[in-house]
Write an enzyme that holds these catalytic residues in place. Structure first.
Site, PDB file in Angstrom:
ATOM      1  N   GLU A  80       8.657 -10.375  -4.308  1.00 11.87           N
ATOM      2  CA  GLU A  80       8.201  -9.409  -3.298  1.00 11.87           C
ATOM      3  C   GLU A  80       8.994  -8.111  -3.412  1.00 11.87           C
ATOM      4  O   GLU A  80      10.212  -8.141  -3.589  1.00 11.87           O
ATOM      5  CB  GLU A  80       8.392 -10.004  -1.909  1.00 11.87           C
ATOM      6  CG  GLU A  80       7.918  -9.085  -0.804  1.00 11.87           C
ATOM      7  CD  GLU A  80       7.670  -9.848   0.479  1.00 11.87           C
ATOM      8  OE1 GLU A  80       6.802 -10.747   0.476  1.00 11.87           O
ATOM      9  OE2 GLU A  80       8.346  -9.549   1.466  1.00 11.87           O
ATOM     10  N   HIS A  89       0.089  -6.291   0.674  1.00 18.43           N
ATOM     11  CA  HIS A  89       0.072  -6.701   2.078  1.00 18.43           C
ATOM     12  C   HIS A  89      -0.692  -5.645   2.870  1.00 18.43           C
ATOM     13  O   HIS A  89      -0.651  -4.456   2.541  1.00 18.43           O
ATOM     14  CB  HIS A  89       1.491  -6.780   2.653  1.00 18.43           C
ATOM     15  CG  HIS A  89       2.342  -7.855   2.039  1.00 18.43           C
ATOM     16  ND1 HIS A  89       3.464  -8.364   2.661  1.00 18.43           N
ATOM     17  CD2 HIS A  89       2.238  -8.520   0.864  1.00 18.43           C
ATOM     18  CE1 HIS A  89       4.012  -9.298   1.893  1.00 18.43           C
ATOM     19  NE2 HIS A  89       3.289  -9.405   0.795  1.00 18.43           N
ATOM     20  N   ASP A 116       3.561  -6.949  13.500  1.00 22.98           N
ATOM     21  CA  ASP A 116       4.238  -7.223  14.775  1.00 22.98           C
ATOM     22  C   ASP A 116       3.703  -6.307  15.867  1.00 22.98           C
ATOM     23  O   ASP A 116       3.408  -5.141  15.612  1.00 22.98           O
ATOM     24  CB  ASP A 116       5.751  -7.060  14.611  1.00 22.98           C
ATOM     25  CG  ASP A 116       6.351  -8.238  13.845  1.00 22.98           C
ATOM     26  OD1 ASP A 116       5.890  -9.377  14.087  1.00 22.98           O
ATOM     27  OD2 ASP A 116       7.221  -8.018  12.994  1.00 22.98           O
TER      28      ASP A 116
END
Ligand code: FAD
Length: 290
Positions: free
Chosen positions: A17, A76, A108
C-alpha cells in the site's frame, strides 16, 4: 489486470500500500517509492484516498504511475459526502488512467457531522452499487475486530455480506496482530455465506509511539508478545524496524502455512520495510533469486 484474476491463481500473493503526496507536495518522492516497491514484484499495489494526509486528487495519478511500473493498481475511493456526479467523474478518471480495480470505502465520518450532510452515499455499499455497472474489479474493507462504530460483530458481518452481495470481488482486512483473531473471523464469514477472497492486512510496525494511539482508535488488540516489543524498542528506531519486520514476517509465514494465500502489507511508503519482508519470504513466494 484485475485483482480477482490474480487471487484466482491461488498462489501466495503479497501486495503493498502507498499513499499519494499531500496537496501541493511534489510527486517525485512518492514515484521513487512506487518504483522501488515495484521491483519487489508485488501482486498489486493499492493507493489510498485521503488517508495519512495524502490528497484525494492525487490518487488517480499515482495509481496510473503504479500501472506504468508494470504492477496492477488498486485505487481506494471513499464516498462519504460525495455526489453522484463526483463519483462518476472519479470512475471516469480512473478508467482513463488504466486502473481496473477500486477499493470501495465509505471513509470516516467528519467530526461533528450530522446524518443529513452524508447525502446519497451513506455506506460503502452505496458506492459498490454505483460503480458495479462500470466494469471495475471491486474490493471492500472488513474488520476482524469489528468496525469501531458497530456494537456487535454479527451486525457488522451482516453489513459486510450486503456489501459483498452488491458486487464485491474481494475484501481486505483492517490490520491485526493476532492471527487467531483473523482465523476466527474468517471462519465466521464463511459460516455467514461470505465466500469472496479475504486478503489479510498486515502492518509492519516501525514506529512504536504511533501504534499505541492507532490501536486505541481502531480497537485493535495488541498481544502481550507484541506489547513487550513496543515497550522495549518503541524509542529505538533501528531496533523497532528489526523487530517490526520480524513480527510481520512471522505473521505472514503463519498465514501462508495455514492456507491463507493473500496478504496485503501496509507498507506506508517505506520501501525498505517491504524489501526486508520480501527478502524474508523469498522461498515462500517462489522467488529464490531475490
Ligand atoms: P462501511 O462498509 O460503510 O461500514 C461503516 C460502518 O457502517 C460499519 O460500522 C458498518 O457495520 C456500518 N454499516 C454498513 N452498512 C450499514 C447499513 N446498511 N446499515 C447500518 N450500518 C451499516 N479511509 C480513507 O479515508 N481512505 C483510505 O484510503 C482508506 N483505506 C482503507 C483500507 C482498508 C483495507 C481499510 C480496512 C480501511 C480503510 N480506510 C480508509 C478507513 C475506512 O474508510 C473507515 O474504516 C471507515 O470508517 C469505514 O469504511 P467502510 O468502507 O468499511 O464503511
Amino acid at each position: 489486470m484485475k485483482i480477482r484474476d490474480i487471487l484466482a491463481e491461488g498462489r501466495p500473493s503479497v501486495s503493498f500500500e502507498v499513499f499519494p503526496p499531500r496537496k501541493d507536495l511534489p510527486f517525485a518522492p512518492v514515484k521513487e517509492v512506487v518504483e522501488r516497491l515495484s521491483r519487489q514484484r508485488p501482486s498489486f499495489m493499492s493507493v489510498t484516498y485521503g488517508a495519512a494526509g495524502g490528497a484525494q486528487a492525487n490518487t488517480a495519478a499515482i495509481a496510473s504511475f503504479v500501472e506504468k511500473c508494470g504492477v496492477p493498481a488498486l485505487a481506494h475511493l471513499t464516498c462519504i459526502s460525495a455526489t453522484e456526479e463526483g463519483i462518476a467523474a472519479e470512475a471516469a478518471a480512473l478508467a482513463k488512467a488504466g486502473v481496473e480495480n477500486i477499493l470501495c470505502l465509505r471513509g470516516d465520518v467528519p467530526s461533528g457531522a450530522t446524518e443529513s450532510p452524508l447525502g446519497r452515499f451513506r455506506h460503502a455499499v452505496d458506492l459498490v452499487r454505483a460503480l458495479k455497472p462500470h466494469g471495475f474489479c471491486l474490493g471492500g474493507a472488513c474488520y476482524p475486530e469489528c468496525h469501531p462504530e458497530c456494537e456487535h460483530m454479527e451486525d457488522d458481518i451482516t453489513h459486510l455480506r450486503e456489501k459483498v452481495d452488491a458486487g464485491l470481488d474481494f475484501v481486505t482486512t483492517q490490520m491485526f496482530f493476532d492471527n487467531n483473531i483473523f482465523y476466527r473471523y474468517l471462519s465466521k464469514l464463511r459460516d455467514r455465506g461470505v465466500t469472496v477472497p479475504v486478503i489479510a492486512g498486515i502492518m509492519p510496525v516501525t514506529n512504536g509511539r504511533q501504534i499505541n494511539r492507532i490501536c486505541r482508535l481502531s480497537g485493535t488488540y495488541l498481544p502481550s508478545r507484541f506489547k513487550a516489543i513496543v515497550d522495549r524498542y518503541g524509542d529505538m528506531p533501528s531496533a523497532m524496524l528489526d523487530a517490526g519486520v520480524a513480527y510481520a514476517t512471522e505473521q505472514i509465514i503463519d498465514l501462508f502455512a495455514n492456507g491463507v494465500n493473500a496478504v496485503h502489507v501496509y507498507t506506508m511508503n517505506k520501501p525498505e520495510v517491504a524489501e526486508r519482508i520480501m527478502f524474508n519470504l523469498r522461498g515462500l513466494v517462489g522467488d529464490d533469486d531475490r
